[in-house]
Design an enzyme around this catalytic site. Structure first.
Site, PDB file in Angstrom:
ATOM      1  N   ARG A 175      34.924  54.806  45.947  1.00  0.00           N
ATOM      2  CA  ARG A 175      35.566  54.815  44.460  1.00  0.00           C
ATOM      3  C   ARG A 175      34.727  55.926  43.513  1.00  0.00           C
ATOM      4  NH1 ARG A 175      36.077  49.493  46.276  1.00  0.00           N
ATOM      5  NH2 ARG A 175      38.133  48.639  46.725  1.00  0.00           N
ATOM      6  N   LYS A 206      34.940  46.540  44.123  1.00  0.00           N
ATOM      7  CA  LYS A 206      35.835  45.818  43.080  1.00  0.00           C
ATOM      8  C   LYS A 206      35.303  44.208  43.245  1.00  0.00           C
ATOM      9  CE  LYS A 206      39.911  48.587  42.300  1.00  0.00           C
ATOM     10  NZ  LYS A 206      41.473  48.504  42.693  1.00  0.00           N
ATOM     11  N   HIS A 275      40.250  60.135  43.190  1.00  0.00           N
ATOM     12  CA  HIS A 275      40.731  59.053  43.947  1.00  0.00           C
ATOM     13  C   HIS A 275      41.414  59.635  45.349  1.00  0.00           C
ATOM     14  CE1 HIS A 275      40.603  54.978  44.436  1.00  0.00           C
ATOM     15  NE2 HIS A 275      41.776  54.828  44.651  1.00  0.00           N
ATOM     16  N   ARG A 278      39.370  59.971  48.475  1.00  0.00           N
ATOM     17  CA  ARG A 278      39.127  58.516  48.918  1.00  0.00           C
ATOM     18  C   ARG A 278      40.384  58.447  49.758  1.00  0.00           C
ATOM     19  NH1 ARG A 278      37.232  53.189  48.660  1.00  0.00           N
ATOM     20  NH2 ARG A 278      38.895  51.408  48.463  1.00  0.00           N
ATOM     21  N   HIS A 301      38.430  47.175  51.134  1.00  0.00           N
ATOM     22  CA  HIS A 301      39.702  46.304  50.927  1.00  0.00           C
ATOM     23  C   HIS A 301      39.509  44.780  50.961  1.00  0.00           C
ATOM     24  CE1 HIS A 301      42.235  50.359  50.716  1.00  0.00           C
ATOM     25  NE2 HIS A 301      41.674  50.051  49.675  1.00  0.00           N
ATOM     26  N   TYR A 310      48.236  53.386  54.288  1.00  0.00           N
ATOM     27  CA  TYR A 310      47.868  54.639  54.719  1.00  0.00           C
ATOM     28  C   TYR A 310      48.389  54.818  56.147  1.00  0.00           C
ATOM     29  CZ  TYR A 310      44.380  55.054  51.309  1.00  0.00           C
ATOM     30  OH  TYR A 310      43.896  54.880  50.050  1.00  0.00           O
TER      31      TYR A 310
END
Length: 337
Positions: A175, A206, A275, A278, A301, A310
Protein backbone atom coordinates in the site's frame (compact mmCIF):
# COMPACT_ATOMS: atom_id res chain seq x y z
CA UNK A 1 -70.38 28.54 -7.06
CA UNK A 2 -66.86 29.81 -6.68
CA UNK A 3 -64.04 27.46 -6.16
CA UNK A 4 -61.20 28.46 -3.99
CA UNK A 5 -57.74 27.74 -5.30
CA UNK A 6 -55.75 25.39 -3.09
CA UNK A 7 -53.11 27.14 -1.02
CA UNK A 8 -49.71 27.22 -2.60
CA UNK A 9 -47.18 25.06 -0.85
CA UNK A 10 -43.72 26.51 -0.81
CA UNK A 11 -41.23 24.11 -2.35
CA UNK A 12 -38.69 22.59 -0.04
CA UNK A 13 -35.37 24.35 -0.27
CA UNK A 14 -32.74 22.49 -2.25
CA UNK A 15 -30.04 20.93 -0.10
CA UNK A 16 -26.96 23.05 0.25
CA UNK A 17 -23.95 21.79 -1.68
CA UNK A 18 -21.27 20.15 0.46
CA UNK A 19 -18.38 22.37 1.55
CA UNK A 20 -15.30 22.32 -0.61
CA UNK A 21 -12.61 19.84 0.55
CA UNK A 22 -10.18 22.70 1.23
CA UNK A 23 -12.71 24.37 3.55
CA UNK A 24 -13.27 21.12 5.45
CA UNK A 25 -9.54 20.49 5.86
CA UNK A 26 -9.01 24.01 7.23
CA UNK A 27 -11.84 23.75 9.78
CA UNK A 28 -10.67 22.96 13.33
CA UNK A 29 -12.51 20.32 15.34
CA UNK A 30 -14.04 20.64 18.77
CA UNK A 31 -12.60 19.01 21.86
CA UNK A 32 -14.22 15.57 21.71
CA UNK A 33 -13.81 15.12 17.95
CA UNK A 34 -10.20 16.30 18.03
CA UNK A 35 -9.38 14.02 20.97
CA UNK A 36 -10.85 11.07 19.05
CA UNK A 37 -8.82 11.95 15.94
CA UNK A 38 -5.66 12.23 18.08
CA UNK A 39 -6.46 8.77 19.46
CA UNK A 40 -6.68 7.38 15.92
CA UNK A 41 -3.39 9.04 14.97
CA UNK A 42 -1.36 8.11 18.06
CA UNK A 43 -2.91 4.86 19.28
CA UNK A 44 -4.39 3.31 16.14
CA UNK A 45 -1.77 4.87 13.84
CA UNK A 46 -4.16 5.23 10.93
CA UNK A 47 -2.85 6.42 7.58
CA UNK A 48 -2.83 10.16 6.95
CA UNK A 49 -5.30 9.80 4.09
CA UNK A 50 -7.76 7.97 6.37
CA UNK A 51 -7.28 10.58 9.08
CA UNK A 52 -8.01 13.34 6.57
CA UNK A 53 -11.27 11.66 5.50
CA UNK A 54 -12.29 11.14 9.14
CA UNK A 55 -11.49 14.79 9.89
CA UNK A 56 -13.80 15.95 7.09
CA UNK A 57 -16.56 13.61 8.30
CA UNK A 58 -16.27 14.89 11.87
CA UNK A 59 -16.35 18.50 10.68
CA UNK A 60 -19.67 17.79 8.96
CA UNK A 61 -21.00 15.99 12.06
CA UNK A 62 -20.23 19.00 14.25
CA UNK A 63 -21.84 21.35 11.70
CA UNK A 64 -25.02 19.23 11.68
CA UNK A 65 -25.10 19.21 15.49
CA UNK A 66 -24.68 22.98 15.70
CA UNK A 67 -27.47 23.52 13.16
CA UNK A 68 -29.71 21.22 15.22
CA UNK A 69 -28.67 22.89 18.50
CA UNK A 70 -27.60 19.58 20.01
CA UNK A 71 -24.30 18.68 21.63
CA UNK A 72 -22.44 15.64 20.32
CA UNK A 73 -23.05 13.53 23.42
CA UNK A 74 -26.82 14.05 23.09
CA UNK A 75 -27.10 13.01 19.44
CA UNK A 76 -29.66 10.25 18.88
CA UNK A 77 -30.31 7.78 16.09
CA UNK A 78 -33.00 9.94 14.44
CA UNK A 79 -30.48 12.79 14.16
CA UNK A 80 -27.97 10.56 12.45
CA UNK A 81 -30.55 9.17 10.01
CA UNK A 82 -31.59 12.70 9.05
CA UNK A 83 -28.00 13.85 8.61
CA UNK A 84 -27.11 10.84 6.48
CA UNK A 85 -30.08 11.67 4.25
CA UNK A 86 -28.83 15.25 4.01
CA UNK A 87 -25.41 14.00 2.92
CA UNK A 88 -27.12 12.10 0.13
CA UNK A 89 -29.11 15.21 -0.79
CA UNK A 90 -25.86 17.19 -0.98
CA UNK A 91 -24.62 14.83 -3.68
CA UNK A 92 -22.31 12.56 -1.71
CA UNK A 93 -22.10 9.03 -3.07
CA UNK A 94 -22.63 5.78 -1.15
CA UNK A 95 -18.92 5.29 -0.51
CA UNK A 96 -18.50 8.80 0.90
CA UNK A 97 -21.54 8.37 3.12
CA UNK A 98 -20.18 5.03 4.34
CA UNK A 99 -16.90 6.73 5.31
CA UNK A 100 -18.82 9.43 7.19
CA UNK A 101 -20.88 6.86 9.09
CA UNK A 102 -17.74 4.87 9.93
CA UNK A 103 -16.09 7.98 11.35
CA UNK A 104 -19.18 8.93 13.34
CA UNK A 105 -19.64 5.38 14.61
CA UNK A 106 -16.01 5.26 15.68
CA UNK A 107 -16.34 8.55 17.57
CA UNK A 108 -19.36 7.35 19.53
CA UNK A 109 -17.79 3.97 20.21
CA UNK A 110 -14.79 5.83 21.67
CA UNK A 111 -17.09 8.10 23.71
CA UNK A 112 -18.81 4.98 25.03
CA UNK A 113 -15.51 3.50 26.18
CA UNK A 114 -14.78 6.81 27.88
CA UNK A 115 -18.08 6.53 29.75
CA UNK A 116 -19.51 9.64 28.10
CA UNK A 117 -22.54 8.02 26.44
CA UNK A 118 -24.70 4.96 27.07
CA UNK A 119 -25.61 3.99 23.50
CA UNK A 120 -24.06 4.50 20.07
CA UNK A 121 -26.56 6.43 17.89
CA UNK A 122 -24.89 5.22 14.68
CA UNK A 123 -25.15 1.50 15.44
CA UNK A 124 -27.51 -0.30 13.09
CA UNK A 125 -27.49 2.46 10.49
CA UNK A 126 -26.26 1.18 7.14
CA UNK A 127 -25.06 3.32 4.26
CA UNK A 128 -26.75 3.03 0.84
CA UNK A 129 -25.43 0.16 -1.21
CA UNK A 130 -23.06 0.96 -4.02
CA UNK A 131 -21.94 -1.13 -6.94
CA UNK A 132 -18.49 -2.43 -6.18
CA UNK A 133 -16.28 -1.57 -9.14
CA UNK A 134 -13.53 -3.92 -10.18
CA UNK A 135 -10.05 -2.79 -9.19
CA UNK A 136 -8.10 -1.34 -12.08
CA UNK A 137 -5.02 -3.38 -12.92
CA UNK A 138 -2.46 -2.85 -15.65
CA UNK A 139 -1.81 -5.50 -18.29
CA UNK A 140 1.41 -7.39 -17.62
CA UNK A 141 3.31 -5.74 -20.46
CA UNK A 142 2.37 -2.24 -19.29
CA UNK A 143 3.31 -2.99 -15.68
CA UNK A 144 6.70 -4.31 -16.78
CA UNK A 145 7.22 -1.31 -19.07
CA UNK A 146 6.47 1.05 -16.18
CA UNK A 147 8.92 -0.78 -13.94
CA UNK A 148 11.71 -0.83 -16.51
CA UNK A 149 11.42 2.66 -18.03
CA UNK A 150 14.06 5.28 -17.24
CA UNK A 151 12.96 8.87 -17.61
CA UNK A 152 15.69 10.66 -19.57
CA UNK A 153 14.16 14.04 -18.69
CA UNK A 154 14.39 13.36 -14.97
CA UNK A 155 17.22 13.88 -12.50
CA UNK A 156 19.20 10.58 -12.34
CA UNK A 157 18.90 10.54 -8.55
CA UNK A 158 15.13 10.96 -8.71
CA UNK A 159 14.95 8.37 -11.48
CA UNK A 160 16.75 5.85 -9.26
CA UNK A 161 14.34 6.61 -6.41
CA UNK A 162 11.25 6.31 -8.61
CA UNK A 163 12.51 3.05 -10.13
CA UNK A 164 12.87 1.54 -6.65
CA UNK A 165 9.40 2.78 -5.69
CA UNK A 166 7.72 1.17 -8.71
CA UNK A 167 9.57 -2.11 -8.16
CA UNK A 168 8.36 -2.26 -4.54
CA UNK A 169 4.77 -1.26 -5.35
CA UNK A 170 4.43 -3.75 -8.21
CA UNK A 171 6.84 -6.42 -6.94
CA UNK A 172 5.56 -6.53 -3.35
CA UNK A 173 1.99 -5.23 -3.56
CA UNK A 174 2.59 -2.60 -0.88
CA UNK A 175 0.00 0.00 0.00
CA UNK A 176 1.10 3.61 -0.47
CA UNK A 177 1.18 4.26 3.28
CA UNK A 178 3.21 1.10 3.83
CA UNK A 179 5.79 2.15 1.25
CA UNK A 180 6.05 5.75 2.43
CA UNK A 181 6.38 4.54 6.03
CA UNK A 182 9.53 2.55 5.30
CA UNK A 183 12.72 3.66 7.08
CA UNK A 184 16.31 2.96 6.09
CA UNK A 185 17.06 1.24 9.39
CA UNK A 186 14.95 -1.03 11.57
CA UNK A 187 14.03 0.56 14.91
CA UNK A 188 11.30 0.53 17.53
CA UNK A 189 9.93 3.79 16.10
CA UNK A 190 9.97 2.64 12.46
CA UNK A 191 6.67 1.79 10.79
CA UNK A 192 8.52 -0.48 8.39
CA UNK A 193 11.91 -1.33 6.92
CA UNK A 194 13.64 -3.56 4.38
CA UNK A 195 16.01 -6.43 5.11
CA UNK A 196 17.79 -6.61 1.77
CA UNK A 197 20.04 -9.47 2.86
CA UNK A 198 17.03 -11.61 3.75
CA UNK A 199 15.00 -10.31 0.81
CA UNK A 200 11.94 -9.19 2.74
CA UNK A 201 10.11 -6.11 3.96
CA UNK A 202 8.46 -5.58 7.32
CA UNK A 203 5.50 -3.21 6.98
CA UNK A 204 2.74 -1.85 9.18
CA UNK A 205 -0.57 -2.37 7.42
CA UNK A 206 -4.18 -1.51 8.17
CA UNK A 207 -5.21 -1.89 11.78
CA UNK A 208 -1.56 -1.54 12.86
CA UNK A 209 -0.94 -5.15 11.78
CA UNK A 210 2.63 -6.01 10.89
CA UNK A 211 3.44 -8.45 8.14
CA UNK A 212 6.50 -9.65 6.29
CA UNK A 213 6.49 -9.44 2.50
CA UNK A 214 9.09 -11.05 0.22
CA UNK A 215 11.13 -8.66 -1.93
CA UNK A 216 12.35 -10.00 -5.27
CA UNK A 217 15.91 -9.67 -6.52
CA UNK A 218 14.97 -7.05 -9.11
CA UNK A 219 13.46 -4.85 -6.41
CA UNK A 220 16.45 -5.48 -4.12
CA UNK A 221 18.85 -4.27 -6.82
CA UNK A 222 16.68 -1.22 -7.50
CA UNK A 223 16.65 -0.28 -3.81
CA UNK A 224 20.41 -0.79 -3.54
CA UNK A 225 20.91 1.54 -6.53
CA UNK A 226 18.72 4.15 -4.81
CA UNK A 227 20.55 3.81 -1.48
CA UNK A 228 23.83 4.45 -3.28
CA UNK A 229 22.65 7.96 -4.23
CA UNK A 230 20.10 8.70 -1.49
CA UNK A 231 22.65 10.76 0.44
CA UNK A 232 22.58 13.40 -2.30
CA UNK A 233 19.01 14.30 -1.24
CA UNK A 234 18.35 13.08 2.29
CA UNK A 235 19.08 15.08 5.40
CA UNK A 236 21.55 13.34 7.70
CA UNK A 237 18.94 12.78 10.42
CA UNK A 238 16.09 11.80 8.07
CA UNK A 239 15.12 8.14 8.72
CA UNK A 240 12.78 7.75 5.71
CA UNK A 241 13.84 5.39 2.95
CA UNK A 242 12.23 7.53 0.25
CA UNK A 243 12.77 11.28 0.42
CA UNK A 244 11.80 14.27 -1.71
CA UNK A 245 14.03 16.87 -3.32
CA UNK A 246 14.00 18.72 0.00
CA UNK A 247 15.44 15.72 1.81
CA UNK A 248 12.34 14.93 3.87
CA UNK A 249 10.00 11.94 3.77
CA UNK A 250 8.17 11.68 0.45
CA UNK A 251 4.45 12.51 0.63
CA UNK A 252 1.50 10.78 -0.98
CA UNK A 253 0.89 13.67 -3.39
CA UNK A 254 4.53 13.82 -4.48
CA UNK A 255 4.54 10.08 -5.13
CA UNK A 256 1.38 10.27 -7.25
CA UNK A 257 2.78 13.07 -9.40
CA UNK A 258 6.07 11.26 -9.98
CA UNK A 259 4.29 8.02 -10.87
CA UNK A 260 2.08 9.83 -13.38
CA UNK A 261 5.17 11.36 -14.97
CA UNK A 262 6.84 7.96 -15.14
CA UNK A 263 3.76 6.43 -16.77
CA UNK A 264 3.89 9.09 -19.48
CA UNK A 265 7.57 8.36 -20.05
CA UNK A 266 6.69 4.67 -20.47
CA UNK A 267 4.05 5.56 -23.07
CA UNK A 268 1.17 4.07 -21.09
CA UNK A 269 -2.22 4.97 -22.57
CA UNK A 270 -3.94 5.42 -19.20
CA UNK A 271 -3.48 7.33 -15.98
CA UNK A 272 -1.67 5.31 -13.32
CA UNK A 273 -2.07 5.72 -9.56
CA UNK A 274 -0.05 3.88 -6.88
CA UNK A 275 -2.83 1.53 -5.80
CA UNK A 276 -3.17 0.35 -9.39
CA UNK A 277 0.24 -1.31 -9.01
CA UNK A 278 -0.99 -3.16 -5.91
CA UNK A 279 -4.01 -4.33 -7.92
CA UNK A 280 -1.68 -5.39 -10.74
CA UNK A 281 0.53 -7.31 -8.30
CA UNK A 282 -2.47 -9.24 -6.96
CA UNK A 283 -4.11 -9.87 -10.32
CA UNK A 284 -0.94 -11.05 -12.06
CA UNK A 285 0.07 -13.26 -9.13
CA UNK A 286 -3.37 -14.86 -9.02
CA UNK A 287 -3.35 -15.45 -12.79
CA UNK A 288 -0.02 -17.26 -12.49
CA UNK A 289 -0.53 -19.21 -9.26
CA UNK A 290 -4.27 -19.51 -8.67
CA UNK A 291 -3.47 -19.54 -4.92
CA UNK A 292 -6.03 -17.20 -3.39
CA UNK A 293 -4.86 -17.78 0.20
CA UNK A 294 -1.26 -16.94 -0.62
CA UNK A 295 -2.32 -13.72 -2.35
CA UNK A 296 -4.44 -12.86 0.69
CA UNK A 297 -1.42 -13.23 2.99
CA UNK A 298 0.83 -11.19 0.72
CA UNK A 299 -1.70 -8.37 0.48
CA UNK A 300 -2.39 -8.39 4.21
CA UNK A 301 -6.16 -8.75 3.79
CA UNK A 302 -7.97 -9.64 7.00
CA UNK A 303 -10.86 -11.22 5.07
CA UNK A 304 -10.62 -13.57 2.09
CA UNK A 305 -13.59 -11.72 0.55
CA UNK A 306 -11.35 -8.70 -0.01
CA UNK A 307 -9.02 -10.86 -2.09
CA UNK A 308 -11.75 -12.68 -4.01
CA UNK A 309 -12.47 -9.56 -6.07
CA UNK A 310 -9.30 -10.34 -8.01
CA UNK A 311 -10.79 -13.65 -9.15
CA UNK A 312 -13.27 -11.56 -11.16
CA UNK A 313 -10.35 -9.84 -12.85
CA UNK A 314 -8.81 -13.24 -13.51
CA UNK A 315 -12.06 -14.45 -15.11
CA UNK A 316 -12.15 -11.37 -17.33
CA UNK A 317 -8.59 -12.15 -18.42
CA UNK A 318 -9.55 -15.73 -19.28
CA UNK A 319 -12.68 -14.57 -21.09
CA UNK A 320 -10.63 -12.25 -23.29
CA UNK A 321 -8.26 -15.09 -24.17
CA UNK A 322 -11.24 -17.30 -25.01
CA UNK A 323 -12.85 -14.65 -27.20
CA UNK A 324 -9.60 -14.02 -29.04
CA UNK A 325 -8.44 -17.60 -29.60
CA UNK A 326 -11.22 -20.22 -29.41
CA UNK A 327 -12.70 -21.17 -32.81
CA UNK A 328 -16.22 -21.24 -31.42
CA UNK A 329 -15.83 -17.80 -29.86
CA UNK A 330 -14.89 -16.10 -33.10
CA UNK A 331 -17.75 -14.53 -35.00
CA UNK A 332 -17.84 -12.87 -38.37
CA UNK A 333 -18.33 -9.14 -38.50
CA UNK A 334 -22.02 -8.27 -38.16
CA UNK A 335 -23.01 -11.81 -37.08
CA UNK A 336 -25.88 -11.79 -34.62
CA UNK A 337 -25.69 -13.58 -31.32
Amino acid sequence: MSTQAPPRVAPEPAPEPPPAPAALAATPLGGDAQAFLDHLRLQRRLAERTLAMYHDALVRLEAFAVAQSVVLTEVRAHHVRRWAAQLHGQGLGPRSIAIHLAAWRGLYRWLGREGRILANPVDGLRPPKAARPLPKALPVDQAVALAEVHDDDSDPVLDARDHAIVELLYGCGLRVAELLGLDVQASAAARGWLDLAAGDAQVLGKGSKRRIVPVGQVAVRAVQAWLAVRGELAHVEEPALFVSRRGTRLTDGQLRRRLAQRARAAGLPQAVHPHMLRHSFASHLLQSSGDLRAVQELLGHAQISSTQVYTRLDFQHLAKIYDATHPRAKRKSGQKL
